[in-house]
Structure formats: C-alpha cells, structure tokens
Design a protein around this motif. Structure first.
Motif, mmCIF file in Angstrom:
data_model
loop_
_atom_site.group_PDB
_atom_site.id
_atom_site.type_symbol
_atom_site.label_atom_id
_atom_site.label_comp_id
_atom_site.label_asym_id
_atom_site.label_seq_id
_atom_site.Cartn_x
_atom_site.Cartn_y
_atom_site.Cartn_z
ATOM 1 N N THR A 85 8.734 -5.813 -19.417
ATOM 2 C CA THR A 85 7.583 -5.673 -20.309
ATOM 3 C C THR A 85 6.393 -6.379 -19.658
ATOM 4 N N CYS A 86 5.503 -5.585 -19.064
ATOM 5 C CA CYS A 86 4.364 -6.136 -18.332
ATOM 6 C C CYS A 86 3.063 -5.684 -18.981
ATOM 7 N N GLY A 96 12.508 -6.943 -12.994
ATOM 8 C CA GLY A 96 11.981 -7.150 -14.337
ATOM 9 C C GLY A 96 10.823 -8.109 -14.429
ATOM 10 N N SER A 97 10.503 -8.801 -13.337
ATOM 11 C CA SER A 97 9.344 -9.701 -13.342
ATOM 12 C C SER A 97 8.059 -8.888 -13.176
ATOM 13 N N CYS A 98 6.916 -9.545 -13.368
ATOM 14 C CA CYS A 98 5.634 -8.846 -13.341
ATOM 15 C C CYS A 98 4.663 -9.522 -12.370
ATOM 16 N N ILE A 99 3.891 -8.713 -11.644
ATOM 17 C CA ILE A 99 2.826 -9.230 -10.782
ATOM 18 C C ILE A 99 1.595 -8.351 -10.980
ATOM 19 N N LEU A 100 0.446 -8.846 -10.620
ATOM 20 C CA LEU A 100 -0.768 -8.044 -10.709
ATOM 21 C C LEU A 100 -0.679 -6.854 -9.757
ATOM 22 N N TRP A 101 -1.239 -5.708 -10.171
ATOM 23 C CA TRP A 101 -1.204 -4.520 -9.341
ATOM 24 C C TRP A 101 -1.822 -4.772 -7.970
#
Length: 336
Positions: A85-86, A96-101
């Motif tokens: 869930t980003c 499943g982790s999130c980073i900036l595009w």
C-alpha cells in the motif's frame, strides 16, 4: 531502449525567440550552438556560455531518459511490481516496501530487495516521446509570464510532478533569468536585424453565393509587432470572425494574414489597415476586384507578447507512432 532511427538524434533542445530558432543542442553533436549571428553577441557577457549550456543540456538529456522510463512504468504499470500500500507518488517494491518513483532505475538500489533496478523494469521497448516546454513572455504592458508544460507520447501531462522533480529536467538560464535573457535578446535582435517592410497581397476567395473571404496577406516584415485590421467605410470592423495570425519565416522575418468573411456585393467597402515600424504612416489599402492578387508594399505592428522558449524532446524508437506535442512554463526558465 530500442535503437534510434538511423541518422536522427534521440534528444534535441532548441531555444526560440518569438518563434525564431536561436540556439540548438542535439545528442549527436553533444554541443549547444548558435543559429543566428547576433545571439553570440547577446550572450557574450557570460564567459564560456556555449560550453556551459552544452553541459546543462547534456544533464537534461540524461534526466529525460530517466524520466521517460518512470513515466512508462507509472502510466502503463509493470507486472512484477509489489502489492504494498503505497502513496500515488511512490513505487511499490516487490517486497511490499515503497520508494519515490524518482528513485527507480537510477542505478542505486533503493528497494531492500533491489527490485527498483531490475532490467525488466528499467528497459522499456516501443517508441516513446517526452517533450517539455519552458518559457516566458513579456507583454506590451510589462506583464511577465513564466510557464512549463510536459507531454508524454503526444499527450500533455497534468500530474508529472507526482513522479518527478521539475528542477531535474528543465532549461537552465545561466547568468540571467528567462525574462532577463528575453529583454537582452530582444535588444540585440533589434540592433542587428534591420526593419523590413513586407510584400502585401489582397486576395478574395468565394465561399458560396452569399459569402466571400477577403484576405490581406503580409509577408517578409520585421520586427514582429503588428497592428492590422479591416475598415468598412472608414470604420473599424469589430467581428469575432476576423482572424489575424503571425508566424515566423525561415529567414528571420514574419508573415501575417488577416481574413474576414463578407457579402460579395459589399467587398468594395472594405480596406485593410496596416501599421508597422517600417512605414512612415499607416497604410490603408482599399479593395479592388481582380482575378489575381493585388501586390502592395507594407508591414504590420503591435504585438501582444514576445516570448523566449526552449523546447526539448527525447525519443525512443520502436513500434509506436510518433505524436506531435501541444504547444507553447514557472521558475526563470524557458523550455525543455
């Protein structure tokens, strides 16, 4: 990336003044160079101007290539993205982790599992275009306007700032702001390009039995400023169907066309009024019926705005058709 079309550069950056190209960079030459003699005098206050602009354009070229990959994955997705869930401005790593595009495919592993740097994610196929316009305008009343626009695959973007930092791919106006360079370039342009009076032709074209199009065609004038309108029995015609358009010629001069639709039986009541810096007094040319155009000499005056613009584009080639961008930005910049 697919291979470029033979002989065509993948990246091009062009600066315009009032629609006239004044400087150009492309990925084949790797250098920014002048397109008109007077521009070198205008930028002479900045030492090594062309070398610095070449370096800035090379950085933009790299930024455009990276941004094209980001946009393709942002808009069209990627099968091996994670399901975390980003936020909308974030890429979902496979774990499943999130980073900036903006961090994907930048040769640094920002996802813990390295899924932001895989060849499958970072190598896109097909033909894709990225176009950017940075520019500024200066109106007769002193109003200044800055603008920035983006288009990907021929469609203008409204949410590009979600996935990218604007300052990583836009024109850098080294030594001056966009408006500052605009004022300086206009001054040097006027000093080095003499006033030119145009050739003018009056043309009539029948539409049907009850309408004719009258055309006042003006060509080869400089400067661009124009004040042209139709008179009927000596009074200015105020009609929303009247159109005036000024466009540049390849030789640095301009051309304009003034049109109006009229009743053929009243055409002799119309005059084309033209005022321009090359004329000692305004020119009124009355209509004369003829099967051929009536040549006159004149010019046109009074621009709403003048502008400095830099257009940049990156193209990746394979099998998608190319789409032309829409025309034509916010910090003191011009266009990428």
């Amino acid at each position: 990336m697919s291979e470029a079309i033979p002989g065509a550069p993948r990246y091009v950056e062009i600066g315009y003044l009032d629609g006239q190209p004044i400087e150009r960079y492309d990925s084949k030459s790797g250098k920014m160079h002048p397109l008109t003699p007077w521009i070198s005098h205008s930028v002479s206050l900045m030492e090594n101007y062309w070398e610095v602009q070449s370096s800035l354009a090379q950085l933009n070229e790299e930024g455009f290539e990276h941004f094209t990959v980001i946009l393709e994955r942002y808009y069209n997705g990627y099968d091996e993205m994670g399901t975390g869930t980003c936020f909308v401005n974030e890429f979902s790593c496979k774990d499943g982790s999130c980073i900036l595009w903006g961090y994907i495919c930048d040769m640094n592993e920002d996802c813990r599992d390295g899924s932001d740097e895989t060849p499958g994610l970072c190598n896109i196929g097909g033909l894709h275009t990225l176009q950017c316009v940075d520019g500024c305008e200066l109106s007769d009343d002193g109003t200044e306007k800055l603008y920035h626009r983006e288009a990907y695959d021929g469609k203008e973007l409204t949410d590009w700032d979600i996935v990218w930092d604007i300052y990583r791919h836009r024109k850098g106006f080294w030594g001056q702001t966009c408006i500052g360079w605009l004022r300086r370039h206009l001054e040097f342009q006027k000093k080095n390009l003499p006033t030119e009076a145009p050739d003018v032709k009056l043309i009539h074209r029948p539409i049907n039995g009850s309408l004719e199009t009258l055309i006042c065609k003006v060509n080869g004038f400089f400067p661009k400023d124009i004040n042209a309108f139709w008179l009927k029995d000596g009074k200015i015609v105020d009609d929303e169907n009247i159109h005036v358009k000024v466009v540049p010629n390849a030789d640095g001069t301009y051309q304009a066309r003034l049109t109006i639709q009229v009743d053929p039986t009243e055409a002799q009541h119309y005059e084309c009024h033209i005022d321009h810096a090359s004329l000692n007094e305004p020119l009124h040319k009355g209509w004369r019926w003829s099967d051929s155009a009536w040549p006159i000499v004149g010019s046109v005056a009074a621009a709403v705005a003048v502008g400095l613009v830099v257009v940049s584009g990156l193209i990746f080639y394979t099998n998608k058709p190319s789409v032309a961008p829409s025309e034509q930005p916010a910090d003191e910049t011009a266009m990428e």
